[in-house]
Motif scaffolding. Structure first.
Motif, mmCIF file in Angstrom:
data_model
loop_
_atom_site.group_PDB
_atom_site.id
_atom_site.type_symbol
_atom_site.label_atom_id
_atom_site.label_comp_id
_atom_site.label_asym_id
_atom_site.label_seq_id
_atom_site.Cartn_x
_atom_site.Cartn_y
_atom_site.Cartn_z
ATOM 1 N N ILE A 297 0.811 -1.217 0.000
ATOM 2 C CA ILE A 297 0.000 0.000 0.000
ATOM 3 C C ILE A 297 0.851 1.277 0.000
ATOM 4 O O ILE A 297 0.591 2.169 -0.794
ATOM 5 C CB ILE A 297 -1.005 -0.011 1.178
ATOM 6 C CG1 ILE A 297 -1.994 -1.160 1.008
ATOM 7 C CG2 ILE A 297 -1.724 1.302 1.318
ATOM 8 C CD1 ILE A 297 -2.831 -1.102 -0.242
ATOM 9 N N PRO A 298 1.883 1.414 0.837
ATOM 10 C CA PRO A 298 2.648 2.670 0.801
ATOM 11 C C PRO A 298 3.451 2.882 -0.483
ATOM 12 O O PRO A 298 3.679 4.020 -0.883
ATOM 13 C CB PRO A 298 3.593 2.562 1.990
ATOM 14 C CG PRO A 298 3.023 1.522 2.867
ATOM 15 C CD PRO A 298 2.294 0.584 1.947
ATOM 16 N N VAL A 299 3.879 1.826 -1.147
ATOM 17 C CA VAL A 299 4.710 1.993 -2.334
ATOM 18 C C VAL A 299 3.917 1.920 -3.635
ATOM 19 O O VAL A 299 4.476 2.171 -4.701
ATOM 20 C CB VAL A 299 5.857 0.951 -2.370
ATOM 21 C CG1 VAL A 299 6.778 1.127 -1.191
ATOM 22 C CG2 VAL A 299 5.338 -0.451 -2.442
ATOM 23 N N ALA A 300 2.646 1.609 -3.591
ATOM 24 C CA ALA A 300 1.848 1.493 -4.812
ATOM 25 C C ALA A 300 1.814 2.784 -5.625
ATOM 26 O O ALA A 300 1.998 2.746 -6.845
ATOM 27 C CB ALA A 300 0.442 1.013 -4.478
ATOM 28 N N PRO A 301 1.597 3.962 -5.016
ATOM 29 C CA PRO A 301 1.599 5.188 -5.823
ATOM 30 C C PRO A 301 2.957 5.492 -6.450
ATOM 31 O O PRO A 301 3.025 6.122 -7.503
ATOM 32 C CB PRO A 301 1.221 6.286 -4.832
ATOM 33 C CG PRO A 301 0.544 5.591 -3.718
ATOM 34 C CD PRO A 301 1.175 4.237 -3.644
ATOM 35 N N LEU A 302 4.035 5.061 -5.833
ATOM 36 C CA LEU A 302 5.362 5.351 -6.375
ATOM 37 C C LEU A 302 5.626 4.621 -7.682
ATOM 38 O O LEU A 302 6.411 5.086 -8.502
ATOM 39 C CB LEU A 302 6.431 4.991 -5.346
ATOM 40 C CG LEU A 302 6.370 5.765 -4.033
ATOM 41 C CD1 LEU A 302 7.441 5.279 -3.073
ATOM 42 C CD2 LEU A 302 6.514 7.246 -4.271
ATOM 43 N N ALA A 303 4.977 3.499 -7.883
ATOM 44 C CA ALA A 303 5.192 2.732 -9.110
ATOM 45 C C ALA A 303 4.745 3.502 -10.350
ATOM 46 O O ALA A 303 5.309 3.331 -11.430
ATOM 47 C CB ALA A 303 4.449 1.403 -9.023
ATOM 48 N N PHE A 304 3.751 4.363 -10.201
ATOM 49 C CA PHE A 304 3.210 5.099 -11.351
ATOM 50 C C PHE A 304 3.608 6.566 -11.367
ATOM 51 O O PHE A 304 3.206 7.300 -12.261
ATOM 52 C CB PHE A 304 1.682 4.993 -11.350
ATOM 53 C CG PHE A 304 1.197 3.584 -11.481
ATOM 54 C CD1 PHE A 304 1.245 2.936 -12.697
ATOM 55 C CD2 PHE A 304 0.714 2.906 -10.380
ATOM 56 C CE1 PHE A 304 0.805 1.641 -12.817
ATOM 57 C CE2 PHE A 304 0.278 1.610 -10.488
ATOM 58 C CZ PHE A 304 0.319 0.972 -11.716
ATOM 59 N N TYR A 305 4.373 7.003 -10.401
ATOM 60 C CA TYR A 305 4.720 8.424 -10.282
ATOM 61 C C TYR A 305 5.376 8.964 -11.554
ATOM 62 O O TYR A 305 4.995 10.013 -12.058
ATOM 63 C CB TYR A 305 5.632 8.649 -9.077
ATOM 64 C CG TYR A 305 5.955 10.099 -8.835
ATOM 65 C CD1 TYR A 305 5.080 10.889 -8.120
ATOM 66 C CD2 TYR A 305 7.122 10.675 -9.331
ATOM 67 C CE1 TYR A 305 5.352 12.223 -7.893
ATOM 68 C CE2 TYR A 305 7.395 12.013 -9.113
ATOM 69 C CZ TYR A 305 6.511 12.771 -8.393
ATOM 70 O OH TYR A 305 6.775 14.091 -8.187
ATOM 71 N N SER B 119 5.274 7.884 -14.683
ATOM 72 C CA SER B 119 4.415 7.941 -15.860
ATOM 73 C C SER B 119 3.320 8.998 -15.726
ATOM 74 O O SER B 119 2.763 9.433 -16.732
ATOM 75 C CB SER B 119 3.785 6.571 -16.130
ATOM 76 O OG SER B 119 2.993 6.169 -15.040
ATOM 77 N N PHE B 120 3.016 9.441 -14.506
ATOM 78 C CA PHE B 120 2.011 10.476 -14.316
ATOM 79 C C PHE B 120 2.615 11.874 -14.249
ATOM 80 O O PHE B 120 1.886 12.859 -14.267
ATOM 81 C CB PHE B 120 1.240 10.249 -13.017
ATOM 82 C CG PHE B 120 0.373 9.015 -13.020
ATOM 83 C CD1 PHE B 120 -0.065 8.455 -14.192
ATOM 84 C CD2 PHE B 120 -0.001 8.432 -11.837
ATOM 85 C CE1 PHE B 120 -0.861 7.319 -14.196
ATOM 86 C CE2 PHE B 120 -0.798 7.299 -11.823
ATOM 87 C CZ PHE B 120 -1.230 6.749 -13.004
ATOM 88 N N LEU B 121 3.922 11.975 -14.164
ATOM 89 C CA LEU B 121 4.576 13.260 -13.945
ATOM 90 C C LEU B 121 4.329 14.243 -15.082
ATOM 91 O O LEU B 121 3.930 15.384 -14.851
ATOM 92 C CB LEU B 121 6.076 13.056 -13.730
ATOM 93 C CG LEU B 121 6.864 14.246 -13.231
ATOM 94 C CD1 LEU B 121 6.305 14.712 -11.898
ATOM 95 C CD2 LEU B 121 8.323 13.901 -13.093
#
Length: 59
Positions: free
Chosen positions: A9-17, A19-21
Motif C-alpha cells: 500500500i505505501p509503495v503502490a503510488p510510487l510505481a506510477f509516479y 508515468s504520471f509526472l
C-alpha cells in the motif's frame, strides 16, 4: 496477506509516479489528493446508504 498489504500500500503510488509526472504537469501529489478525496466521498456515501437500506441486495 497482512504483510503484503502493509508492504504494497505505501509503495503502490510510487510505481506510477514517473508515468504520471508529465501528463499532470508536475502535480502528481495533487492528482492523488483529489482522487483520494473523491474516494472518501464515495465511501462515506456508500456507508450512509448502507445504514439507511441495510437489506437492499447485492452491491
Amino acid at each position: 496477506m497482512v504483510y503484503g498489504i502493509i508492504f504494497m500500500i505505501p509503495v503502490a503510488p510510487l510505481a506510477f509516479y514517473g508515468s504520471f509526472l508529465v501528463p499532470a504537469n508536475g502535480m502528481v501529489a495533487l492528482a492523488y489528493l483529489v482522487g483520494g478525496i473523491a474516494m472518501l466521498f464515495t465511501g462515506f456515501s456508500y456507508a450512509a446508504m448502507a445504514k439507511r437500506y441495510p437489506y437492499s441486495g447485492s452491491v
